[in-house]
Write a protein that holds these residues in place. Structure first.
Motif, mmCIF file in Angstrom:
data_model
loop_
_atom_site.group_PDB
_atom_site.id
_atom_site.type_symbol
_atom_site.label_atom_id
_atom_site.label_comp_id
_atom_site.label_asym_id
_atom_site.label_seq_id
_atom_site.Cartn_x
_atom_site.Cartn_y
_atom_site.Cartn_z
ATOM 1 N N GLN A 222 -4.170 5.485 6.777
ATOM 2 C CA GLN A 222 -3.856 6.459 5.734
ATOM 3 C C GLN A 222 -4.878 6.405 4.608
ATOM 4 N N GLY B 284 -6.774 9.754 3.614
ATOM 5 C CA GLY B 284 -6.566 10.215 2.245
ATOM 6 C C GLY B 284 -7.844 10.195 1.426
ATOM 7 N N GLY C 178 -5.341 14.950 0.102
ATOM 8 C CA GLY C 178 -5.828 13.573 0.062
ATOM 9 C C GLY C 178 -5.103 12.738 -0.968
ATOM 10 N N ILE D 196 -1.520 11.893 0.218
ATOM 11 C CA ILE D 196 -1.501 10.815 1.213
ATOM 12 C C ILE D 196 -1.701 9.464 0.544
ATOM 13 N N LEU D 197 -2.673 9.385 -0.371
ATOM 14 C CA LEU D 197 -2.955 8.127 -1.052
ATOM 15 C C LEU D 197 -1.773 7.682 -1.924
ATOM 16 N N ARG E 50 1.167 6.623 0.337
ATOM 17 C CA ARG E 50 0.820 5.329 0.924
ATOM 18 C C ARG E 50 1.134 4.201 -0.042
#
Length: 231
Positions: free
Chosen positions: A45, A49, A103, A106-107, A110
């Protein structure tokens, strides 16, 4: 009074904190300058990301520089009509904004959902990720939604002019009076992230690229040399 604070005092205050904060952080917390890497905890990830975020943020940054720093008279002079510029800013800028948003989402997810990554994260890490996600989201919203809902609004006639007056030390808060709320939130949160930047792991942005340019090559060469010796 509140307009004077938001569009005159607040931007300068954030800039001063950004500069002084970096100087203070570098002088008294050099060992905490770089970020703790979570790459070895979860890589997939992080890779996806980071790739999406960096692919998107570079064009977005250049678009901000162009839109805020270049007067529309200059783009007209080189043959770019206002309509053509608007289409490019909305749709091309909106596309790369969505890439950046994906992006950043996702970061952020995560960091919140991966237990091992979250345990490695400080409270400021979680706040910064959430804050950056909001800034990107509200920027995409302003570009793709507000620009279409309020088509008569042209940020280069008000917001951009106000932004340039900050650098001439003659800020005019009245220029921001007719700016839609989404754009105002994007501007204010953008300045606020600069104010908190020196006190978070964002400071590693200034050192990581330089460190890895030299260090990755050295580690690779040492690794290769060790293999040759063993062979």
């Amino acid at each position: 009074m509140i307009d004077q604070f938001l569009w005159v005092i607040f931007p300068y205050l954030c800039i001063v904190i950004f500069i002084v904060g970096h100087i203070f952080r570098y002088r008294y917390d050099q060992f905490g300058w770089t970020a703790k890497s979570s790459e070895f905890i979860e890589k997939k990830q992080l890779m996806i990301g980071s790739f999406l975020f960096h692919i998107g943020i570079i064009p977005v940054f250049l678009g901000h520089v162009s839109g805020l720093g270049i007067p529309k008279q200059w783009t007209r002079a080189v043959g770019v009509s206002d309509h053509m510029y608007h289409l490019g800013a909305v749709w091309i800028g909106g596309f790369f904004g969505l890439v950046t948003l994906a992006g950043m989402f996702i970061l952020t997810m995560r960091r919140f959902t991966k237990k091992t990554v979250r345990h490695l994260s400080s409270a400021s890490d979680l706040i910064v990720n959430s804050f950056l996600l909001f800034i990107v989201f509200i920027g995409v919203y302003a570009s793709l939604v507000t620009n279409n809902v309020v088509p008569e609004f042209d940020y280069r006639d008000s917001l951009s002019v106000w932004f340039r007056t900050l650098f001439t030390l003659q800020p005019n808060a009245q220029l921001m009076s007719g700016v839609p709320l989404a754009f105002k939130l994007h501007v204010l949160t953008g300045f606020l992230i600069f104010a908190i930047w020196p006190f978070t792991r964002l400071v590693h942005v200034w050192s990581v690229p330089l460190n890895y340019v030299g260090r990755s090559y050295i580690l690779y060469r040492r690794h290769e040399s060790s293999k040759r010796k063993l062979g």
